[in-house]
Design an enzyme around this catalytic site. Structure first.
Site, short mmCIF file in Angstrom:
data_model
loop_
_atom_site.label_atom_id
_atom_site.label_comp_id
_atom_site.label_asym_id
_atom_site.label_seq_id
_atom_site.Cartn_x
_atom_site.Cartn_y
_atom_site.Cartn_z
N GLY A 183 -5.58 -24.57 -0.86
CA GLY A 183 -6.75 -25.14 -0.02
C GLY A 183 -7.87 -25.32 -0.74
N ARG A 186 -13.51 -24.65 -2.71
CA ARG A 186 -14.95 -24.96 -2.89
C ARG A 186 -15.21 -26.23 -2.57
NH1 ARG A 186 -15.29 -25.87 -9.43
NH2 ARG A 186 -13.09 -26.72 -9.70
N LYS A 206 -18.19 -30.82 -3.15
CA LYS A 206 -17.51 -30.08 -4.03
C LYS A 206 -18.41 -29.31 -4.68
CE LYS A 206 -13.82 -29.78 -7.45
NZ LYS A 206 -12.93 -30.67 -8.51
N ASP A 218 -16.04 -17.87 -5.95
CA ASP A 218 -17.41 -17.83 -5.23
C ASP A 218 -17.67 -19.43 -4.34
OD1 ASP A 218 -17.91 -19.75 -7.24
OD2 ASP A 218 -19.28 -18.22 -8.33
N GLY A 219 -16.76 -20.16 -4.65
CA GLY A 219 -16.81 -21.41 -3.91
C GLY A 219 -17.80 -22.50 -4.53
N ARG A 283 -2.74 -34.22 0.11
CA ARG A 283 -2.23 -33.86 -1.23
C ARG A 283 -0.73 -33.67 -0.97
NH1 ARG A 283 -6.47 -31.36 -4.08
NH2 ARG A 283 -8.46 -32.08 -3.06
N ASP A 375 -0.56 -29.68 -5.79
CA ASP A 375 -1.96 -29.83 -4.94
C ASP A 375 -2.97 -30.55 -5.55
OD1 ASP A 375 -1.85 -27.46 -7.02
OD2 ASP A 375 -4.22 -27.33 -6.53
N ASN A 376 -2.68 -31.40 -6.73
CA ASN A 376 -3.70 -32.31 -7.25
C ASN A 376 -3.10 -33.56 -7.43
OD1 ASN A 376 -5.70 -30.29 -7.59
ND2 ASN A 376 -5.03 -29.95 -9.86
#
Length: 623
Positions: A183, A186, A206, A218-219, A283, A375-376
């Site tokens: 998911g 960030r 982002k 930490d995002g 994706r 996922d990319n």
């Protein structure tokens, strides 16, 4: 150390040994015809369909080396202020969402997204760089970049009027191993802006804070990685390669702690946020995650597929044979497939072909994506998620820009076409599980990937050499020579256009046009290159294309400027001291990579010695 995995290259031979793939041997040959891999997973009971006539849907992408044609003369759209942007929220409106809105890391079930707002702390944020071209996609007035409050909007500190932020839920295979839920950890999508032409563009921040998908992170993002993503998004577009775009880059004024090499030497770096723009950030993993959760979530796979087709592949809805879709014969032992009978199969074929087209274009300019996890992989065939990446300098088929990818080099330059096929196999799995496609259709989808890749690769390499037909032996020998002598990939092809179609050139002058690229070669290697150039000249003479015409055509597909990692690092070094001019200058150069650009020649130079240190030529997945 990365996990062990079954590789795409072994998949293509119908065997899946669980060991690391060794680096491709040198010398290097052009990609061979890709073979059909086995089905990624069994077809669910009852999903078998009767034999169909085979059809073909073409990938919606421009021809290699072509530029988008200018639209017919029309009234310029009214330029908008930020408050006037036309927002829509089809993704949130049409798909199931998380009932919770907190950012506690957790497994999010039965949902395609979680509503969450940017939370990164900022302190007098500053605009580092921006793209006027992307502003044009949104009908955004360029003067908006001059607003004092602009950096606050695009750091997430001040909400944009009309936005409805969310983080997407998806899963994926990482280095060939299923990683479960991943998911947007960030990245937060603000919503979709619909422009005056009816085009839909998602805006995403982002590095703007935690989401339920952040896990232990930490995002946030740092200036270093954000500069790379901003510049490469726009550089790839300049090269004519499908990509997500970048509207702007903002420094937050707050520090972020990062351990670049995972070696215990964490340090504070400037924080930053990049605004990414794309028609969609869906994706392969967006579909995988729901199929992985059993029968209960298979309906979400169908709903997500319907959403994608309706908004991004609308020509596939209500297909009819009379609408002019073309057909081809069955491939190998596969039965014939009629894509007009199943919009999901036709859609998946287009996804496969767009992916093949994309990776062939990467190969043409020597680009290596360092993290080709599922996922990319964009379902629209876009280059997405610029973490570790690199363009070839010295030609090395085993080059990987990702330190995490060592020693297996799963995602090295030579492996990327096979990895693309492996990922397509994973993409067809959820569609099969949801009974959207049959096993025969899944096989055909993967066949189409191989066919499309080979067609595009051969076309690209033929154009790069200025020839009228593909010459496998000539190209194979050239790639061997480039690899043996570690020749700069970009500069060599740019110089190659200076070779004349003249059999009468004395032997001792044949290599003069290539002198700047063929450095420090001994007599034996010099003889090998002379032999190749002589064969090449014979091909040029046979083609009959005038030298100047051929030179112009070759220079339109062989860039002079690419975003070399050392150029990024040079811009990063001064930006971290508060000077953003080099980032902005580099952006302008990379927006026109095929042009000579007098005065900018230094950006085409070979990398200096310091460019080969870790952290410049290779990076980890950390940012």
């Amino acid at each position: 150390m990365p996990p062990q995995f079954p590789t795409a290259r072994r998949l293509l031979t119908r065997q899946l040994p669980h060991r690391l793939l060794p680096p491709p041997p040198l010398p290097f040959a052009p990609p061979r015809a890709l073979r059909l891999p086995p089905a990624p997973q069994p077809l669910p009971r009852g999903a078998r369909r009767p034999p169909l006539l085979r059809g073909m849907a073409s990938a919606a992408a421009p021809a290699p080396g072509s530029r988008a044609e200018a639209p017919a003369a029309e009234a310029a759209p009214r330029r908008l202020a930020l408050e006037e942007l036309s927002w829509d929220h089809s993704f949130v409106r049409e798909l199931p969402g998380d009932p919770r809105s907190d950012t506690v890391p957790r497994e999010v079930l039965h949902s395609c997204y979680s509503k969450v707002s940017p939370s990164a702390k900022v302190d007098d944020p500053k605009l580092v760089a921006w793209s006027d071209a992307v502003a044009d996609l949104l009908d955004l007035d360029h003067k908006e970049f001059e607003r004092p409050d602009f950096p606050r909007f695009f750091s997430g500190a001040t909400p944009l009027v009309g936005s409805l932020p969310y983080a997407q839920c998806y899963g994926g295979h990482q280095f060939g191993v299923w990683a479960g839920q991943l998911g947007d950890g960030r990245a937060i999508t603000l919503g979709e802006v619909v422009n005056s032409r009816g085009e839909r563009w998602e805006l995403q921040l982002k590095g703007c804070g935690k989401t339920p998908y952040s896990r232990f992170a930490d995002g946030l993002a740092v200036l270093r990685s954000s500069i790379r993503e901003f510049l490469c998004s726009e550089a790839m577009h300049g090269l004519g390669i499908p990509t997500t775009r970048a509207l702007c880059l903002v420094e937050t004024g707050k520090s972020v702690v990062r351990d670049m090499f995972y070696d215990g030497n964490a340090k504070e770096e400037p924080g930053a946020i990049v605004c990414r723009v794309a028609p969609s950030f869906l994706r392969f993993g967006s579909y995988q995650i729901h199929a992985s959760r059993g029968k209960e979530d298979l309906e979400i796979v169908r709903r997500l597929a319907d959403y994608t087709i309706h908004h991004h592949y609308p020509h596939l809805e209500n297909m009819k044979k009379s609408e002019g879709l073309s057909f081809d014969a069955a491939i190998g032992d596969s039965p014939a497939i009629d894509l007009t009978s199943n919009k999901y199969a036709a859609w998946a074929v287009e996804v496969a072909e767009r992916t093949a087209y994309l990776i062939a274009r990467w190969q043409g300019v020597g680009f290596t994506h360092g993290v080709l996890n599922t996922d990319n992989m964009s379902v629209l065939g876009l280059t997405i998620d610029y973490g570790p990446f690199g363009f070839l300098d010295a030609f090395d088929p085993s080059y990987t820009p990702n330190t995490t990818d060592l020693p297996g080099k799963r995602y090295c330059f030579a492996n990327q076409p096979d990895v693309g096929l492996w990922n397509i196999a994973q993409f067809t799995g959820p569609l099969s599980s949801a009974e959207l496609i049959s096993q025969d259709e899944a096989n055909y989808i993967m066949e189409r990937y191989g066919t499309k890749f080979m067609d595009e690769y051969q076309s690209i390499m033929t154009r790069k050499l200025g020839l009228t037909k593909y010459n496998k032996q000539l190209i194979s020998k050239l790639l061997n020579n480039l690899a043996v002598d570690k020749v700069d990939y970009t500069n060599f092809f740019r110089l190659l256009s200076n070779v004349k179609a003249d059999r009468g050139i004395p032997e001792n002058e044949l290599l003069v046009p290539l002198k700047a690229a063929l450095l420090d070669i001994g007599k034996e290697r010099k003889d090998a290159w002379i032999s190749w150039v002589q064969t090449y000249i014979e091909e040029l003479v046979e083609s009959g294309i005038p030298d100047e015409e051929r030179k112009a055509a070759m220079n339109s597909v062989n860039p002079k400027y690419i975003l070399r990692n050392y150029l990024c690092q040079s811009a990063i070094d001064v930006a971290e001291q508060g000077d953003y001019e080099e980032v902005r200058r580099l952006l302008k150069v990379m927006q026109h990579p095929y042009d000579e650009q007098p005065g900018m020649e230094k950006y085409a130079r070979l990398p200096p010695a310091w460019a080969y240190r870790p952290g410049v030529c290779m990076l980890s997945c950390s940012s």
